[in-house]
Design a protein around this motif. Structure first.
Motif, mmCIF file in Angstrom:
data_model
loop_
_atom_site.group_PDB
_atom_site.id
_atom_site.type_symbol
_atom_site.label_atom_id
_atom_site.label_comp_id
_atom_site.label_asym_id
_atom_site.label_seq_id
_atom_site.Cartn_x
_atom_site.Cartn_y
_atom_site.Cartn_z
ATOM 1 N N MET A 137 55.530 53.075 29.680
ATOM 2 C CA MET A 137 55.423 52.437 28.373
ATOM 3 C C MET A 137 56.443 53.050 27.426
ATOM 4 N N GLY A 138 56.676 52.366 26.319
ATOM 5 C CA GLY A 138 57.610 52.849 25.317
ATOM 6 C C GLY A 138 56.978 53.856 24.374
ATOM 7 N N PRO A 139 57.736 54.341 23.389
ATOM 8 C CA PRO A 139 57.259 55.439 22.541
ATOM 9 C C PRO A 139 56.348 55.022 21.391
ATOM 10 N N PHE A 140 56.226 53.714 21.112
ATOM 11 C CA PHE A 140 55.539 53.295 19.892
ATOM 12 C C PHE A 140 54.115 52.808 20.144
ATOM 13 N N VAL A 141 53.557 53.150 21.303
ATOM 14 C CA VAL A 141 52.202 52.706 21.645
ATOM 15 C C VAL A 141 51.171 53.351 20.725
ATOM 16 N N GLY A 142 50.039 52.663 20.569
ATOM 17 C CA GLY A 142 48.904 53.246 19.868
ATOM 18 C C GLY A 142 48.957 53.149 18.366
ATOM 19 N N GLY A 143 50.003 52.485 17.845
ATOM 20 C CA GLY A 143 50.146 52.425 16.403
ATOM 21 C C GLY A 143 49.696 51.104 15.815
ATOM 22 N N ARG A 144 50.098 50.876 14.578
ATOM 23 C CA ARG A 144 49.661 49.708 13.833
ATOM 24 C C ARG A 144 50.705 48.602 13.837
ATOM 25 N N MET A 145 51.700 48.745 14.717
ATOM 26 C CA MET A 145 52.660 47.663 14.944
ATOM 27 C C MET A 145 52.331 47.024 16.287
ATOM 28 N N PRO A 146 51.711 45.847 16.303
ATOM 29 C CA PRO A 146 51.382 45.195 17.569
ATOM 30 C C PRO A 146 52.643 44.841 18.350
ATOM 31 N N GLY A 147 52.456 44.648 19.636
ATOM 32 C CA GLY A 147 53.560 44.220 20.489
ATOM 33 C C GLY A 147 54.147 45.321 21.340
ATOM 34 N N PHE A 148 53.937 46.588 20.952
ATOM 35 C CA PHE A 148 54.543 47.701 21.684
ATOM 36 C C PHE A 148 53.628 48.211 22.805
ATOM 37 N N HIS A 149 52.908 47.321 23.449
ATOM 38 C CA HIS A 149 51.928 47.772 24.445
ATOM 39 C C HIS A 149 52.138 47.108 25.803
ATOM 40 N N ARG A 150 53.394 46.863 26.124
ATOM 41 C CA ARG A 150 53.693 46.342 27.448
ATOM 42 C C ARG A 150 53.897 47.488 28.427
ATOM 43 N N LEU A 151 53.455 47.269 29.670
ATOM 44 C CA LEU A 151 53.837 48.165 30.765
ATOM 45 C C LEU A 151 55.102 47.615 31.385
ATOM 46 N N ILE A 152 56.050 48.490 31.649
ATOM 47 C CA ILE A 152 57.354 48.094 32.167
ATOM 48 C C ILE A 152 57.556 48.722 33.539
ATOM 49 N N ALA A 153 57.822 47.880 34.543
ATOM 50 C CA ALA A 153 58.100 48.360 35.897
ATOM 51 C C ALA A 153 59.600 48.325 36.155
ATOM 52 N N VAL A 154 60.132 49.408 36.705
ATOM 53 C CA VAL A 154 61.543 49.497 37.100
ATOM 54 C C VAL A 154 61.567 49.819 38.584
ATOM 55 N N PHE A 155 62.227 48.977 39.367
ATOM 56 C CA PHE A 155 62.153 49.094 40.824
ATOM 57 C C PHE A 155 63.380 48.449 41.446
ATOM 58 N N LYS A 156 63.625 48.778 42.695
ATOM 59 C CA LYS A 156 64.693 48.104 43.427
ATOM 60 C C LYS A 156 64.088 46.851 44.051
ATOM 61 N N SER A 157 64.603 45.713 43.641
ATOM 62 C CA SER A 157 63.964 44.440 43.970
ATOM 63 C C SER A 157 64.271 43.992 45.387
ATOM 64 N N PRO A 158 63.245 43.561 46.132
ATOM 65 C CA PRO A 158 63.507 42.965 47.448
ATOM 66 C C PRO A 158 64.206 41.616 47.356
ATOM 67 N N MET A 159 64.309 41.060 46.155
ATOM 68 C CA MET A 159 65.033 39.803 45.966
ATOM 69 C C MET A 159 66.495 40.057 45.611
ATOM 70 N N THR A 160 66.735 40.804 44.535
ATOM 71 C CA THR A 160 68.112 40.987 44.065
ATOM 72 C C THR A 160 68.849 42.074 44.823
ATOM 73 N N ARG A 161 68.118 42.985 45.451
ATOM 74 C CA ARG A 161 68.673 44.154 46.161
ATOM 75 C C ARG A 161 69.321 45.154 45.204
ATOM 76 N N THR A 162 68.912 45.070 43.934
ATOM 77 C CA THR A 162 69.367 46.055 42.955
ATOM 78 C C THR A 162 68.219 46.316 41.993
ATOM 79 N N LEU A 163 68.461 47.110 40.958
ATOM 80 C CA LEU A 163 67.395 47.428 40.025
ATOM 81 C C LEU A 163 66.944 46.182 39.267
ATOM 82 N N HIS A 164 65.644 46.084 39.094
ATOM 83 C CA HIS A 164 65.085 44.994 38.316
ATOM 84 C C HIS A 164 64.016 45.562 37.396
ATOM 85 N N VAL A 165 63.753 44.836 36.327
ATOM 86 C CA VAL A 165 62.773 45.259 35.326
ATOM 87 C C VAL A 165 61.769 44.129 35.139
ATOM 88 N N ALA A 166 60.489 44.436 35.242
ATOM 89 C CA ALA A 166 59.434 43.442 35.030
ATOM 90 C C ALA A 166 58.450 43.991 34.008
#
Length: 627
Positions: free
Chosen positions: A52-81
């Motif tokens: 997660m990013g640094p702004f979690v838990g505060g009073r600005m909504p929207g900063f509560h996504r989980l971000i996955a960084v991985f080597k994709s079996p589709m692209t064969r390079t880094l991907h972000v979901a």
């Protein structure tokens, strides 16, 4: 950042403090340190990073996504979901990111809390308590480990059956009320593009992560409304809540359109520019496309709009409890967004909304990426339409109607929906040789294998399998299917696609201008993900992100993320390559004709290559890269 490093080979873990602006910055750095560019995406030594990013838990909504960084079996390079809302509860464990390496001997679920870490051997349960797939597994974990969920107010991220058998597995997270033992309406989301569920399950034998606890915001200033309002007034001359409400109106409810959310807005907004029938609509005259969209608005859009915005008014958020955008529009218990429903609707020749609902539900249960499955189903249907496949060879009981000129929506939608269900089930279960080849290899490599298998038909028909599906090319084997917009930027030679890291406007420009605008958007979108921000909040957050980083964290945002991913892709031999198929090229040329371009007529193949080459040269020059 406080990161948890899990070594499944040693069945051990440790916590480290590292300096990193966010999960994408961290993920790229860890992959570079491990030199994973030379490894297979499913090699257990390839790290899987989620955080997660640094702004979690505060009073600005929207900063509560989980971000996955991985080597994709589709692209064969880094991907972000990205996965909405889940960081709101995950932050309670006091861990900003999890880095997983090695492979567990048996299926494993990682439990994180403010009291510690536990690795539990748990076989995934995909039929349980009247639920199926990822929903059943989530419910099983909730019931079996109810004390954990209640004590730590926890949330789970799991995989579904597709992650164990195909390249196209998603991460699935359904928020729960742990005390009542129920799912929260609409609070479900999916990190799906690029196959993160497959990378986690096949690469590491991890089938879930459950996290929660008592830790709150990392930085006190994210709860300081005086500070937040000061930042907003300096940029917008208005306080935070007013700015947020104005900038997110599309996703909540737009009175000028009488609708809201991506599904509600996109159909009346894009109209005849919607991609239909696996992008075959790009070849239709405008007046014919208008006839199609009128049927779609009547049969597909209106039933949703009447139910959600007139009758039930069932609007929720993803589990980011401070978020008033309530972008999750729920139709009789099913969350409705544009892309999954378009993928199982007009894109596959189904214009009846009620026929799409069980298809999206099936995809969600399996833990599949709906956009990719829309491309797979449309490709199979069109291959049958062109005579490259017989229905029974794809495990189908009948022939779909996939010619938009003879399509009768009231009659043919039900047939196509029924056959789409057979494709989806057959894809996961590998019920036919054709679907097994696709499920194990992905569209690009499968197209080559099917061209060889049905060589005589390819010659007779005069079309390759790769001509009937739209994808961008990376290196020797990698690819990505585009998001469901008729937009040249979605198939341009960008290094990360399948997300909105590009100029995705349905328009046309010369390659230099298009590349510059796409690079600008890619850099901005990478920063959004690194901050763990929901892109529905980008309108208010992007202009103040620099200031928030400096004032809250003391560090500037990492504006080199996109370039770092590009450099990794080059090392991984996964650079963008020219289009392989006819229809992918024509997403560009037909839009040029649609807007009346005089300079670019795309009269021969060299015109396509020239536009592609000049775009990529401009992109690389903008990144300071040489060939």
């Amino acid at each position: 950042m406080k990161i948890l490093k899990v070594d499944l080979n040693a069945n051990s873990w440790r916590v480290e403090d590292v300096a990193a602006q966010g999960p994408v910055t961290l993920g790229v750095r860890i992959h570079n340190e491990a030199r994973t560019w030379s490894l297979d995406p499913l090699d257990p030594s390839v790290p899987f990073v989620i955080g997660m990013g640094p702004f979690v838990g505060g009073r600005m909504p929207g900063f509560h996504r989980l971000i996955a960084v991985f080597k994709s079996p589709m692209t064969r390079t880094l991907h972000v979901a990205a996965l909405g809302g889940a960081a709101y509860k995950f932050m309670g464990a006091g861990i900003d990111a999890v880095v997983i390496t090695g492979r567990a001997r048996r299926p494993t679920v990682i439990f994180l809390s403010s009291d510690g870490v536990e690795l539990k051997t748990i076989d995934p349960v995909f039929d349980y308590s009247n639920y199926h797939g990822a929903y059943a597994f989530t419910k099983y974990l909730l019931d079996t480990y109810r004390d954990f969920f209640v004590k730590y107010n926890a949330r789970a991220v799991v995989v579904g059956p597709a992650a164990l058998s195909t390249y196209n597995g998603a991460l699935v997270s359904i928020d729960v009320n742990p005390v009542k033992g129920e799912f929260r309406p609409g609070a479900e989301d999916f990190a799906a593009r690029g196959g993160p569920g497959t990378a986690l399950a096949m690469g590491h034998n991890v089938v879930g992560i459950v996290a929660g606890g008592t830790y709150k915001a990392r930085y006190a200033r994210v709860n300081d409304m005086e500070f937040i309002n000061k930042v907003m007034i300096e940029s917008f001359k208005k306080p935070f809540r007013q700015v947020m409400d104005e900038k997110t109106i599309k996703y909540r409810f737009d009175p000028s359109m009488g609708t809201g959310g991506t599904f509600g807005v996109n159909y009346p907004h894009y109209r005849e520019l919607l991609p239909l029938f696996g992008y075959k609509s790009i070849y239709l005259p405008r007046e014919v496309r208008i006839q199609h969209v009128e049927a779609i608005l009547r049969l597909f859009w209106k039933p949703f709009n009447d139910e959600v915005f007139v009758k039930s008014k069932s609007w929720y958020n993803c589990g980011d409890f401070g978020c008033s955008v309530v972008c999750k529009k729920v139709w009789r218990g099913k969350k409705v967004d544009y892309e999954p429903f378009h993928a199982m609707g007009p894109f596959i020749g189904n214009y009846v909304f009620e026929e799409a609902v069980p298809l999206v539900d099936l995809i969600d249960q399996y833990g599949l990426d709906a956009i990719e499955m829309g491309h797979v189903v449309a490709w199979v249907f069109d291959s049958i339409e062109h005579g490259l496949l017989r229905p029974e060879e794809a495990g189908l009981s009948d022939k779909p109607v996939f010619d938009p000129m003879r399509f009768n929506p009231e009659v043919d939608s039900g047939r196509n929906a029924r056959l789409a269900r057979e494709v989806i089930k057959g894809f996961v279960e590998k019920s036919s040789e054709v679907l097994r080849i696709i499920a194990e290899n992905g569209i690009r490599v499968a197209a080559r294998k099917l061209d060889e298998m049905f060589h005589d038909r390819v010659l007779r028909v005069g079309k390759s399998f790769k001509d009937l599906v739209v994808y961008v090319v990376y290196g020797n084997d990698g690819y990505m299917t585009p998001n469901l917009y008729w937009a040249p930027g979605m198939v341009a030679p960008m290094y990360v696609l399948g997300r909105y890291w590009t100029n995705y406007t349905p328009t046309f420009m010369g390659p230099e201008d298009f590349a510059k605008s796409s690079l600008s958007r890619a850099i901005a979108e990478a920063l959004i993900d690194d901050a763990g921000l929901c892109r529905f909040h980008r309108g208010w957050a992007e202009p103040v992100l620099d200031k928030l980083y400096l004032e809250v964290t003391g560090m500037p945002p990492n504006k080199d993320i996109y370039r770092e991913i590009v450099e990794y892709s080059r090392k991984a031999n996964a650079e963008p390559k020219p289009w392989e198929g006819e229809r992918a090229r024509d997403v560009v040329s037909t839009m040029a004709r649609e807007v009346g371009s005089r300079e670019w007529r795309f009269e021969d193949y060299e015109d396509y290559i020239n536009w592609w080459r000049r775009f990529k040269e401009t992109l690389d020059a903008g990144l300071g890269l040489t060939h």
